[in-house]
Design an enzyme around this catalytic site. Sequence first.
Site, PDB file in Angstrom:
ATOM      1  N   SER A  78       0.815  -1.216   0.000  1.00  0.00           N
ATOM      2  CA  SER A  78       0.000   0.000   0.000  1.00  0.00           C
ATOM      3  C   SER A  78       0.855   1.275   0.000  1.00  0.00           C
ATOM      4  CB  SER A  78      -0.906  -0.017   1.239  1.00  0.00           C
ATOM      5  OG  SER A  78      -1.331   1.292   1.539  1.00  0.00           O
TER       6      SER A  78
HETATM    7  N1  LIG Z   1      -7.019   8.349   2.226  1.00  0.00           N
HETATM    8  C1  LIG Z   1      -6.562   7.103   2.767  1.00  0.00           C
HETATM    9  C2  LIG Z   1      -6.584   6.058   1.678  1.00  0.00           C
HETATM   10  C3  LIG Z   1      -6.106   4.724   2.191  1.00  0.00           C
HETATM   11  C4  LIG Z   1      -6.464   3.608   1.226  1.00  0.00           C
HETATM   12  O1  LIG Z   1      -7.291   3.778   0.307  1.00  0.00           O
HETATM   13  N2  LIG Z   1      -5.861   2.446   1.456  1.00  0.00           N
HETATM   14  C5  LIG Z   1      -6.180   1.285   0.647  1.00  0.00           C
HETATM   15  C6  LIG Z   1      -4.903   0.469   0.428  1.00  0.00           C
HETATM   16  S1  LIG Z   1      -3.720   1.380  -0.524  1.00  0.00           S
HETATM   17  C7  LIG Z   1      -7.157   0.413   1.436  1.00  0.00           C
HETATM   18  O2  LIG Z   1      -6.995   0.236   2.599  1.00  0.00           O
HETATM   19  N3  LIG Z   1      -8.199  -0.112   0.742  1.00  0.00           N
HETATM   20  C8  LIG Z   1      -9.149  -1.009   1.335  1.00  0.00           C
HETATM   21  C9  LIG Z   1     -10.566  -0.511   1.268  1.00  0.00           C
HETATM   22  O3  LIG Z   1     -10.809   0.601   0.750  1.00  0.00           O
HETATM   23  O4  LIG Z   1     -11.445  -1.237   1.734  1.00  0.00           O
HETATM   24  C10 LIG Z   1      -5.144   7.264   3.341  1.00  0.00           C
HETATM   25  O5  LIG Z   1      -4.398   8.116   2.809  1.00  0.00           O
HETATM   26  O6  LIG Z   1      -4.823   6.572   4.321  1.00  0.00           O
END
Ligand SMILES: N[C@@H](CCC(=O)N[C@@H](CS)C(=O)NCC(=O)O)C(=O)O
Length: 134
Positions: free
Chosen positions: A13
């Site tokens: 990530s």
């Molecule tokens: N705005 C958030 C975005 C985090 C994000 O989208 N992480 C993704 C992995 S890169 C995630 O956890 N996705 C799982 C989901 O949306 O259920 C940040 O900057 O922490």
Amino acid sequence: MAPKLILHEIVPSPPVRAVKMLAKALDLELELKPVDLFTKEQYKPEYLKLNPTHTVPTLDDNGQIIWDSHAILIYLMDKYAKNDSMYPKDLVKRAIVNQFLFSDASIFDKFIGIMRPIIFGSVREINDWQKKVL
Ligand SMILES: N[C@@H](CCC(=O)N[C@@H](CS)C(=O)NCC(=O)O)C(=O)O
């Protein structure tokens, strides 16, 4: 005494990596707790209690939970940086850092919105409108 910092994460990530890079730059030790996004572990009630947006990274600083990489980065910087060289206190300089810090939340978010169903779902093609966005 070293702070007890737990990071809920998944290795590939980008927002998680940003937090890990900053922790390294600040010489902070992180206890890593993997969250398997591919088996939808982020939707388990115990994780949703920590982070209702079901994303990684999530930081636990001695019981204080902070989610969203931008919020975590600013928090770590304000709390643990020995000086303001990476995140200036000067308002204009700080605003310029913030422009780049948050650019992923605007520009890349469009990209992520298109890529998410491909990476995590069964979508295999993008349409003409999506091609223009990319
Ligand atoms: N705005 C958030 C975005 C985090 C994000 O989208 N992480 C993704 C992995 S890169 C995630 O956890 N996705 C799982 C989901 O949306 O259920 C940040 O900057 O922490």
